[in-house]
Design a protein around this motif. Structure first.
Motif, PDB file in Angstrom:
ATOM      1  N   ASP A 123     -78.169 -33.421  20.432  1.00 49.21           N
ATOM      2  CA  ASP A 123     -78.135 -32.875  21.797  1.00 49.21           C
ATOM      3  C   ASP A 123     -78.699 -31.458  21.889  1.00 49.21           C
ATOM      4  OD1 ASP A 123     -76.143 -31.505  20.512  1.00 49.21           O
ATOM      5  OD2 ASP A 123     -74.509 -32.187  21.798  1.00 49.21           O
ATOM      6  N   LYS A 124     -78.942 -30.818  20.718  1.00 48.54           N
ATOM      7  CA  LYS A 124     -79.484 -29.457  20.715  1.00 48.54           C
ATOM      8  C   LYS A 124     -80.329 -29.289  19.459  1.00 48.54           C
ATOM      9  CE  LYS A 124     -77.963 -24.611  21.182  1.00 48.54           C
ATOM     10  NZ  LYS A 124     -78.438 -24.406  22.576  1.00 48.54           N
ATOM     11  N   ALA A 125     -81.505 -28.697  19.615  1.00 51.33           N
ATOM     12  CA  ALA A 125     -82.394 -28.566  18.465  1.00 51.33           C
ATOM     13  C   ALA A 125     -83.244 -27.310  18.552  1.00 51.33           C
ATOM     14  CB  ALA A 125     -83.297 -29.792  18.356  1.00 51.33           C
ATOM     15  N   GLU A 135     -91.675 -34.595  21.599  1.00 49.57           N
ATOM     16  CA  GLU A 135     -91.218 -35.829  20.974  1.00 49.57           C
ATOM     17  C   GLU A 135     -89.710 -36.026  21.146  1.00 49.57           C
ATOM     18  OE1 GLU A 135     -93.339 -38.292  18.694  1.00 49.57           O
ATOM     19  OE2 GLU A 135     -94.149 -37.554  20.573  1.00 49.57           O
ATOM     20  N   LEU A 136     -88.950 -34.954  20.959  1.00 46.43           N
ATOM     21  CA  LEU A 136     -87.498 -35.048  21.126  1.00 46.43           C
ATOM     22  C   LEU A 136     -87.133 -35.411  22.562  1.00 46.43           C
ATOM     23  CD1 LEU A 136     -86.227 -32.091  18.923  1.00 46.43           C
ATOM     24  CD2 LEU A 136     -85.507 -34.479  18.724  1.00 46.43           C
ATOM     25  N   HIS A 137     -87.906 -34.902  23.514  1.00 47.86           N
ATOM     26  CA  HIS A 137     -87.647 -35.210  24.924  1.00 47.86           C
ATOM     27  C   HIS A 137     -88.028 -36.654  25.253  1.00 47.86           C
ATOM     28  CE1 HIS A 137     -87.509 -34.973  29.277  1.00 47.86           C
ATOM     29  NE2 HIS A 137     -88.769 -35.380  29.311  1.00 47.86           N
ATOM     30  N   THR A 138     -89.245 -37.053  24.892  1.00 52.65           N
ATOM     31  CA  THR A 138     -89.740 -38.369  25.320  1.00 52.65           C
ATOM     32  C   THR A 138     -89.101 -39.515  24.555  1.00 52.65           C
ATOM     33  OG1 THR A 138     -91.628 -38.175  23.806  1.00 52.65           O
ATOM     34  CG2 THR A 138     -91.958 -37.428  26.063  1.00 52.65           C
ATOM     35  N   LYS A 139     -88.801 -39.327  23.270  1.00 50.06           N
ATOM     36  CA  LYS A 139     -88.293 -40.431  22.453  1.00 50.06           C
ATOM     37  C   LYS A 139     -86.775 -40.475  22.365  1.00 50.06           C
ATOM     38  CE  LYS A 139     -92.424 -41.072  19.662  1.00 50.06           C
ATOM     39  NZ  LYS A 139     -93.039 -41.066  18.313  1.00 50.06           N
ATOM     40  N   GLY A 141     -84.631 -38.164  24.502  1.00 50.79           N
ATOM     41  CA  GLY A 141     -83.982 -37.591  25.671  1.00 50.79           C
ATOM     42  C   GLY A 141     -83.275 -36.276  25.420  1.00 50.79           C
ATOM     43  N   VAL A 142     -83.709 -35.540  24.384  1.00 49.85           N
ATOM     44  CA  VAL A 142     -83.089 -34.245  24.077  1.00 49.85           C
ATOM     45  C   VAL A 142     -83.840 -33.158  24.845  1.00 49.85           C
ATOM     46  CG1 VAL A 142     -82.365 -32.659  22.265  1.00 49.85           C
ATOM     47  CG2 VAL A 142     -82.569 -35.108  21.772  1.00 49.85           C
ATOM     48  N   ASP A 143     -83.132 -32.474  25.735  1.00 50.80           N
ATOM     49  CA  ASP A 143     -83.774 -31.463  26.578  1.00 50.80           C
ATOM     50  C   ASP A 143     -83.460 -30.026  26.152  1.00 50.80           C
ATOM     51  OD1 ASP A 143     -85.051 -33.306  28.300  1.00 50.80           O
ATOM     52  OD2 ASP A 143     -83.159 -33.639  29.355  1.00 50.80           O
ATOM     53  N   ASP A 144     -82.395 -29.844  25.375  1.00 53.86           N
ATOM     54  CA  ASP A 144     -82.023 -28.498  24.931  1.00 53.86           C
ATOM     55  C   ASP A 144     -82.730 -28.223  23.602  1.00 53.86           C
ATOM     56  OD1 ASP A 144     -80.900 -26.100  24.297  1.00 53.86           O
ATOM     57  OD2 ASP A 144     -78.810 -26.772  24.380  1.00 53.86           O
ATOM     58  N   VAL A 145     -84.007 -27.869  23.696  1.00 54.64           N
ATOM     59  CA  VAL A 145     -84.835 -27.675  22.501  1.00 54.64           C
ATOM     60  C   VAL A 145     -85.554 -26.332  22.593  1.00 54.64           C
ATOM     61  CG1 VAL A 145     -86.688 -28.601  21.069  1.00 54.64           C
ATOM     62  CG2 VAL A 145     -85.189 -30.172  22.315  1.00 54.64           C
TER      63      VAL A 145
END
Length: 336
Positions: A123-125, A135-139, A141-145
Motif C-alpha cells: 500500500d506504500k512504496a 507499474e505499481l499504479h497500473t498493475k 493499484g498502489v497510489d502512495d508511491v
C-alpha cells in the motif's frame, strides 16, 4: 536520532553490489539529518546462492518473520523499509512499513509469478524510477508511491573522472551471472570482436565459480566484487558502458556510467527510460553488437551531456533531499 529499520536478505547485505551499496548510502545520508538506519536481516534459511530452490526467494522469507520481528522489537523500531516483497506481511505487525523494491513482478525476471501475490498487499512504496511508479499504479493499484533515485557518489565521480585515461576500444559491463543479465551475450560479442577489450565485473565472489562454465575468450577481463572506488576507476577507462539486462529495478551502474560521461548502450525496455541523454542509445540483442561498435567508433571519447544529466538527476545530493523530504512527512505523522 530516530530509528528506521531496513529489512534486507542476509546475502544482500553481504555482497558488493546494488542492495548493499544502497543500504550503506542510505545509512550515511540519513545520519546527516538525524535518522538512524538500522540493518535487519534473517539469520537462518539463507544460502550463498540465491537461485537454489527454497532459499532467498519470497516464500523462503516467510519462515524468517519471527527473527525479523524480534530484531525490530529489540531495537524499538516502529518504521520499517523492506526491500523484498516476501516481507510484505510486516505491515500486519508494523503498520508504518514501506516497500523499496529490489525486484519487481515482471515476466523478464525469474520468480515473477511468485512475487505477484505479495505485491497485491503493498500500500506504500518508494521506487527509484517513474517507470516503477507507473507499474505499481497500473498493475497493483498502489497510489502512495514516492520516486527517489539511488544517488551515485559525487566525490568518486569527481575524483576518478579523467578522459585522458579512456581506452578507445574498451567496453565495460557490470552485472551478475544470472540469465536475466545475459552475460553470455557479452562474451559472444567479445568472441566475434577480438580487437575489442571487454571488462566484465560480477557483483559477488560467488560468481567466481559459476563463470567457469563459459568459454571465455582472451579479450575478456573478469573482475569480482570490486569496491565503489575500484568501479569508478575502471569505469573511467572505458569508452562504452553496456547494460544487457532484460529488466532492472536498480540499474545503479547505468547512472554511475552517465556520471562518468560514458557512451551508453542499454535495452529498449521502458524500465530504462530514465537513462536518457544525448549519448545513451537503446537497442536489443538483434543490434547491440552493431550499436556497441558504432559507439566505440565515434570520435567523441566521452559525453559531457551524459555527465551533466546524471549530476542533475541522480546524484547522492538528490537522493539525500528525497529521503529527507520523505522522512519529514512519514516520521512526524501519526503512528498508524
Amino acid at each position: 536520532m530516530k530509528k528506521v529499520g531496513l529489512v534486507m536478505r542476509k546475502i544482500q547485505f553481504a555482497e558488493a553490489h546494488g542492495p548493499r551499496i544502497y543500504a550503506d548510502r542510505l545509512k550515511n545520508l540519513c545520519s546527516e539529518f538525524g535518522v538512524d538506519i538500522v540493518f535487519i536481516s534473517p539469520e537462518r534459511h539463507v544460502s550463498g546462492y540465491d537461485h537454489l530452490p527454497g532459499f532467498e526467494h519470497e516464500k523462503g522469507d516467510l519462515v524468517n518473520y519471527d527473527i525479523i520481528l524480534d530484531k525490530i522489537n529489540s531495537e524499538r523500531i516502529d518504521h520499517v523499509i523492506y526491500t523484498v516483497s516476501g516481507f510484505t506481511y510486516l505491515k500486519m505487525f508494523i503498520k508504518n512499513s514501506v516497500l523499496f523494491p529490489h525486484s519487481f513482478p515482471d515476466p523478464a525476471l525469474t520468480g515473477y509469478e511468485m512475487m505477484k501475490p505479495f505485491y497485491q498487499m503493498v500500500d506504500k512504496a518508494i521506487v527509484q524510477t517513474p517507470f516503477l511508479k507507473r507499474e505499481l499504479h497500473t498493475k497493483f493499484g498502489v497510489d502512495d508511491v514516492t520516486v527517489i533515485p539511488i544517488g551515485f557518489d559525487e566525490r568518486l565521480a569527481e575524483k576518478y573522472f579523467d578522459p585522458s585515461q579512456i581506452v578507445d576500444n574498451r567496453v565495460l559491463w557490470i552485472g551478475r551471472d544470472e540469465e536475466n543479465r545475459q552475460p553470455e551475450l557479452v562474451i559472444d560479442y567479445a568472441r566475434q570482436n577480438p580487437d575489442k577489450e571487454v571488462y566484465m565485473v560480477f557483483g559477488g565472489e560467488r560468481y567466481r565459480e559459476s563463470v567457469k562454465k563459459y568459454n571465455i575468450p582472451g579479450n575478456v577481463k573478469i573482475k569480482f566484487a570490486l569496491s565503489q572506488a575500484e568501479i569508478f576507476s575502471l569505469m573511467n577507462t572505458a569508452k562504452v558502458y553496456w547494460n544487457s539486462s532484460k529488466f532492472d529495478t536498480f540499474a545503479m551502474p547505468l547512472t554511475e556510467a552517465l556520471a562518468m560521461g560514458k557512451i551508453i548502450i542499454k535495452p529498449a525496455h521502458p524500465c530504462y527510460d530514465h537513462i536518457n541523454s544525448r549519448y545513451a542509445f537503446s537497442g536489443n540483442q538483434e543490434n547491440w553488437f552493431e550499436l556497441v561498435n558504432m559507439a566505440l567508433a565515434t570520435p567523441n571519447k566521452f559525453s559531457i551531456e551524459n555527465r551533466m544529466a546524471a549530476f542533475e538527476r541522480f546524484s547522492s545530493t538528490v537522493m539525500k533531499q528525497g529521503y529527507k523530504d520523505f522522512f519529514d512527512k512519514w516520521l512526524t505523522g501519526p503512528l498508524e
